[in-house]
Motif scaffolding. Sequence first.
Motif, PDB file in Angstrom:
ATOM      1  N   ILE A 138       0.854  -1.185   0.000  1.00  9.07           N
ATOM      2  CA  ILE A 138       0.000   0.000   0.000  1.00  9.07           C
ATOM      3  C   ILE A 138       0.887   1.231   0.000  1.00  9.07           C
ATOM      4  O   ILE A 138       1.890   1.271   0.721  1.00  9.07           O
ATOM      5  N   ALA A 139       0.507   2.230  -0.778  1.00 11.98           N
ATOM      6  CA  ALA A 139       1.193   3.524  -0.730  1.00 11.98           C
ATOM      7  C   ALA A 139       0.212   4.577  -0.231  1.00 11.98           C
ATOM      8  O   ALA A 139      -0.888   4.710  -0.770  1.00 11.98           O
ATOM      9  N   LEU A 140       0.613   5.292   0.802  1.00 14.56           N
ATOM     10  CA  LEU A 140      -0.096   6.466   1.289  1.00 14.56           C
ATOM     11  C   LEU A 140       0.601   7.694   0.699  1.00 14.56           C
ATOM     12  O   LEU A 140       1.610   7.557   0.025  1.00 14.56           O
ATOM     13  N   PRO A 141       0.101   8.885   0.970  1.00 15.00           N
ATOM     14  CA  PRO A 141       0.810  10.079   0.509  1.00 15.00           C
ATOM     15  C   PRO A 141       2.264  10.092   1.002  1.00 15.00           C
ATOM     16  O   PRO A 141       2.572   9.611   2.098  1.00 15.00           O
ATOM     17  N   GLY A 142       3.116  10.621   0.171  1.00 18.67           N
ATOM     18  CA  GLY A 142       4.525  10.721   0.500  1.00 18.67           C
ATOM     19  C   GLY A 142       5.242  11.470  -0.609  1.00 18.67           C
ATOM     20  O   GLY A 142       4.609  12.023  -1.506  1.00 18.67           O
ATOM     21  N   GLY A 143       6.543  11.439  -0.552  1.00 11.73           N
ATOM     22  CA  GLY A 143       7.353  12.160  -1.517  1.00 11.73           C
ATOM     23  C   GLY A 143       8.116  11.228  -2.435  1.00 11.73           C
ATOM     24  O   GLY A 143       7.679  10.118  -2.735  1.00 11.73           O
ATOM     25  N   ILE A 144       9.293  11.660  -2.825  1.00 15.85           N
ATOM     26  CA  ILE A 144      10.068  10.962  -3.845  1.00 15.85           C
ATOM     27  C   ILE A 144      10.393   9.517  -3.445  1.00 15.85           C
ATOM     28  O   ILE A 144      10.362   8.611  -4.276  1.00 15.85           O
ATOM     29  N   GLY A 145      10.693   9.275  -2.173  1.00 21.23           N
ATOM     30  CA  GLY A 145      10.986   7.916  -1.730  1.00 21.23           C
ATOM     31  C   GLY A 145       9.775   7.002  -1.850  1.00 21.23           C
ATOM     32  O   GLY A 145       9.886   5.852  -2.280  1.00 21.23           O
TER      33      GLY A 145
END
Length: 180
Positions: free
Chosen positions: A102-109
């Motif tokens: 699962i991906a939640l909000p985040g940045g480049i990583g």
Amino acid sequence: MSRICVYLGSRTGESPAFRHAAHDLGHTLAARGHTLVYGGARVGLMGELANAALEAGGEVIGVMPDQLVEREQAHFGLTELIRVPNMHERKATMADNADGFIALPGGIGTFEELFEIWTWGYLGLHDKPLGLLNVEGFYAPLLTFLTSTVQHGFMSQATRNMLLDAETSGALLDALTAAR
């Protein structure tokens, strides 16, 4: 699926909805009996997610390269903190210890981890489901772009369909389970 790997920001972002979503996902994972696998930090959305899962009685496995233990402020209250020599080992160890992603909000990583694990699935290196928790439409521009990528012939619809999305933790976990 017993172990869910979550990619998300080491910052909290501007909207309180991001922290709420991380907290909710942590509680939901624990309530459903899933073990959380994540990057091992105690700060930002990462810390919020881990703390919520722990508070709800869940198991939490963090994976962090030695050089980032101090920089990312490692969470030493986890069920298990796996220290690895580098970022490549971190991502491979997280993937090996997960049944879904699962991906939640985040940045480049977060983006890099999401696209790499999606690519690994596309190449047949795993058959684990993956999805986006689309908090407050954070991923809406990306989803539009991905549709455009299919329309322009650079990605098949089947590959696009590998990446699930939902607006709530429960709905996304249900979709991941159904895709398994």
